[in-house]
Enzyme design. Structure first.
Site, PDB file in Angstrom:
ATOM      1  N   GLY B 154       0.820  -1.194   0.000  1.00  0.00           N
ATOM      2  CA  GLY B 154       0.000   0.000   0.000  1.00  0.00           C
ATOM      3  C   GLY B 154       0.859   1.250   0.000  1.00  0.00           C
ATOM      4  O   GLY B 154       2.051   1.200   0.323  1.00  0.00           O
ATOM      5  N   CYS B 155       0.252   2.366  -0.340  1.00  0.00           N
ATOM      6  CA  CYS B 155       1.030   3.605  -0.467  1.00  0.00           C
ATOM      7  C   CYS B 155       1.525   4.092   0.889  1.00  0.00           C
ATOM      8  O   CYS B 155       2.719   4.338   1.078  1.00  0.00           O
ATOM      9  CB  CYS B 155       0.225   4.669  -1.189  1.00  0.00           C
ATOM     10  SG  CYS B 155      -1.442   4.921  -0.557  1.00  0.00           S
TER      11      CYS B 155
END
Lengths: 351, 351, 351, 351
Positions: B154-155
């Site tokens: 995920g970012c």
């Protein structure tokens, strides 16, 4: 002191910046204020509305040179100037019976050594400073009412102090590790022409700044310490958001073991129930800066993830209104015995 | 496995979102990749460049329906789809010898109970999950090289994990009170039409969201715990910044008493000296998101106010590149034995 | 002249503005260019990547003082300077056999009287000017290839000239009433610190400027007249858009009665069929500036409401690339016999 | 009809869009209006201030279902609904003696065939339409005062019509070739969730739209023709600006040969000297949209490059205020005999 029905004669020193034009916007529509003089040496003679076209039809005054401005004829003078200007002129105004509200930092820090360290100049009038009042009305309403000189709080300090006041007054949190992660719109940097404030630099971008030290740190620490009755340890990191107005502070504190059962929501609601400009939002709210855009409102929401010992206080305000010009007018209202909301009841602009 | 000079046949499932178009931008210019199929049931038959005009002249493919796409002919298939899609199709691809890189969450969390809690669906293939690799190359380079299925991080997790790795590997900080105050551009919410993502809602505004719980929290905690060798306590608050791309995480940690003399700058520089995409900036730097706009770079700066026991780690990346599509291509490069920077050496766009 | 495989030694005078950093971004990734010197008197000694952190890892040079820079050792020198600088240094460079590409206006206007009127300075070298070439490759490819000094076109002129060229070459429109309503992102104003370019002034705002006269007017008129073979009457109004990069020109022309049956779409497609950087979009297209963000592409779409005698030409480009630095590199490529797209094939950044 | 001191009971149908919340902002602070009912089928029961937090403390109403709303008890009902809603409910309200102000297009076009062509639905009540008044107060003040049903003008039409009225009334320009190049902020597209209105699509971008035909074209043409007393030929191209509020129209007209000596500035100043909301700026002014942000002001400036036969009229307004909700309140004021500025004297927000 003017009665609430009379017109307060208002002077503004340094009306060419963003706090200046915001004061003009608010005061030109204020039912009890009358703009008497606006100074700017550089723009002497220019109609104010030529510089700020939003004021066309609302403000007829032209800028006058400081020395020619009839400031001593005013009931109150606002300083929307760089740090160091107000303290040089305050004494003359006081002697003429004029109230002074400084939107810069000259009357925010009681410790002159701290002032000198952060603002790189000696304080010009420590005695005046000593009698001045830190103009956070929600904390100092009585003192403000009787003040001659008011130091209008900084924008970040307003959010952090009001965000923590209920906790500190009751002694519910650990004081050695408060973290304030704060975010401000670009207007907080003022109308000065600096590369970092250019549209092409600040737009579509996000950054922290002042991490190694920011002038609002000592101001916050002084006030928090005063409320807590003892020193507090604060980590404060400001960030720059690509928006014009608005400020959001995310404050992380540790609840004391003995206070874990506190109903924090009730505590905040009770503390601020009579405050017109502090809105304690319902549990779980996510305040947005636009919900206060161009209004004097400050909104607070509490979060406690997993009902653990970390409490998160989220605070929003418009940095130019509650964080500057609106709060200054709020101070004026108290100073002159007016209802506190007078001229400050605008609905925020959304969208 | 393709040699570095051969062309890798690439399929993309779900090419109509922002991670999809970003994959297309990067892969269309990648010297060793050949786009073979892009699926979208809704847009079947539409030339990709009609939807994304920046690709005119660079991508000639049209969207094909998933069932008609020759995905099993590919060497690798990227899933730029909502959570839950990749795990439904992974097995068939694996059996056809196709590598799978999922940009959603299906292969990020090893604990299926945690997955079900946060993504509200049972995991479709726990056995595949068990053999999959968390595709943070800087941590798992060897495993990625030999993987069949990769869960692209995920970012937010990418910034927080890489921001803390050197500290956790050496055991230098207290693990019970890590605070990650994170800020993301709006593209992180994807191309879905939701009110909160409208220009008139998100522009000139700032807010926190997901304070009471965000899906990236368990992902970060799982990875940090793995590095630290024990559970960590994390407070994680994401915020929405009015910019398209960019992510900045401000991470606050407490240094252990015995580690106060550590040269943290040296530690970080050494840890990442061979990493092409991790830039440890000089002491006192203030990384800006625009310094990595449209590039796969991630930059880190350390701050220690007053040389106390609080260390502040500031991390920036482009959420769509290092935080999504760029990292996925980086994984592909490792997977196929290419130099890691292949097709990822773009200079960030500034201004 | 360098062959296409050799390295072109490149100098940049004035590398601290936006066209400068954009040149650096493009040239640092150009396979046939080698940055040799970058000058800035003010920033002498500062590593370029300290000022522009996107260049970290890509550009190792430091700024040097103009007088110390080894400009005469270069094959080509770009001037990314204010108007008036290049014409003062061009002769010395020419004598040293160095090609000159000026991104300012010194070599754009052949009429020195017009130059003096608009730029408030006499021209320093009318003879050099006379031999210089207006570097719009799509019009002057042959001349550019043999030039010693190139005047790189202005940003607005590039859109208006390329938008009208097919019509003027064929004599299909009335020449006395061309209207160009043009819109530019703020980076067009450069990195100078002016109040109007501040984020808090330019954001969330839109305005026309230069309505009573803009320096690009005479440049456009000179070039259009040259193509048409006779004077043209142009009304040109530029506007400022709250975005960093991007330019869109909406051009309104009247079709001659005898040309009403023309297939304008076919005309444009044919005229530009071999141009790598001019994209004639399908009938009815609505080009967006982001479709060319950070790329050297220029896109054109034609509209003819009600199939009447008004033709509307919509043109978009990135003002810093095709409108400045990218076009300058395109000129360099032609000048040195390289394929025109060399180093200029980036996909635009969307979103 | 209510006297100016009484409270007008106000209903709003469809209060969940941007014109709805703007009506609420203005009416909640209006000294002579009392919000009585706000309808939304979808949000029935939800407090209005939960959806629009800027209204916290200002609006206590909750949304009610249309069928339950006491609309017939109101003095006036505003329709902030999609096209087609007001005309279905108007008759019942009229019969109950309620005034109707429609902010959509149901009562803008007198020609029902044109209405059906552009809005793809038959008109539900042509007889009501016939008696309705086009609510541009500056043109139709007398008729508005006596109206039962008012069609509130479109945003673009307001700027173009007021921008051209003085010229058309005096017959000073050619009527066959008027060009209106118009630019609007994104809020003009409303609060509907469409891909093109997403932040990540509309931000940092600029484009034309509706070039082949826009619903405001027939509205403008009908009104201009009425003023001119004959048909006009108009080319109208709207564009989308990455800002929330604001609209700027650049209008190009050809002066008739016999009118070249006209003092256009004096003409405009005289025509609008008694209009509170139309500000004719000094010669050479460059109006900015922010100068009217959140205010009901519309500003006009004239330009005549080279004193030739082209006149350029630049007009700015806030599309949500003078272009929608503010103008609707202005209509209400006239309808109920109030001073026209009542509740509409806000100073624009700058910065």
């Amino acid at each position: 002191m003017a009665s609430s029905s009379a017109q307060i004669k208002v002077g503004i020193v340094g009306g060419t910046g963003y706090t200046g034009v915001e004061l003009l916007r608010l005061l030109s529509a204020h039912p009890n204020a009358k703009l008497h003089a606006i100074t700017s040496r550089k723009e002497e003679g220019m109609p104010v509305a030529d510089m700020f076209p939003n004021l066309r039809g609302h403000v007829d005054l032209a800028f006058s040179a400081p020395e020619n401005a009839a400031l001593t004829e005013c009931d109150v003078v606002f300083f929307a100037t760089p740090h160091g200007v107000a303290m040089g002129q305050a004494r003359a105004l006081i002697e003429a019976g004029v109230k002074v509200i400084d939107l810069a930092a000259d009357f925010r820090l009681q410790d002159t050594a701290v002032f000198e360290k952060w603002y790189k100049m000696p304080h010009a009038c420590p005695d005046v400073l000593k009698d001045s009042v830190y103009g956070l009305v929600e904390l100092n309403r009585e003192k403000v009412a009787g003040a001659q000189v008011i130091g209008n709080p900084g924008c970040y300090p307003t959010t952090v102090i009001l965000g923590l006041t209920p906790l500190l007054e009751k002694g519910l949190i650990k004081l050695d590790n408060i973290i304030a992660d704060c975010k401000s719109g670009v207007s907080g940097a003022g109308r000065k022409t600096e590369v970092g404030s250019l549209f092409s630099e600040a737009s579509d971008n996000f950054k922290a700044y002042g991490v190694s030290g920011h002038r609002h740190h000592p101001e916050i620490v002084e006030q928090l310490g005063k409320i807590a009755g003892q020193p507090v340890g604060l980590t404060f990191v400001p960030h720059l958001v690509p928006m014009i107005r608005g400020m959001l502070s995310t404050i992380y504190v540790k609840i004391k073991p003995e206070a874990l059962e506190t109903d924090f929501q009730a505590l905040y609601e009770q503390r601020y129930q009579n405050e017109a400009f502090v809105d304690v939002m319902p549990v779980g709210s996510l305040p947005e800066t636009r919900s206060v855009r161009a209004s004097n409102q400050l909104r607070i929401a509490l979060h406690r993830p997993g009902h653990g010992d970390t409490l998160i206080v989220v605070v929003v305000q418009d940095n130019l209104v509650k964080g500057a010009a609106g709060q200054a007018v709020q101070n004026m209202n108290v100073l002159f015995g007016l209802a506190e909301q007078t001229g400050l009841d605008q609905v925020a602009i959304l969208p």
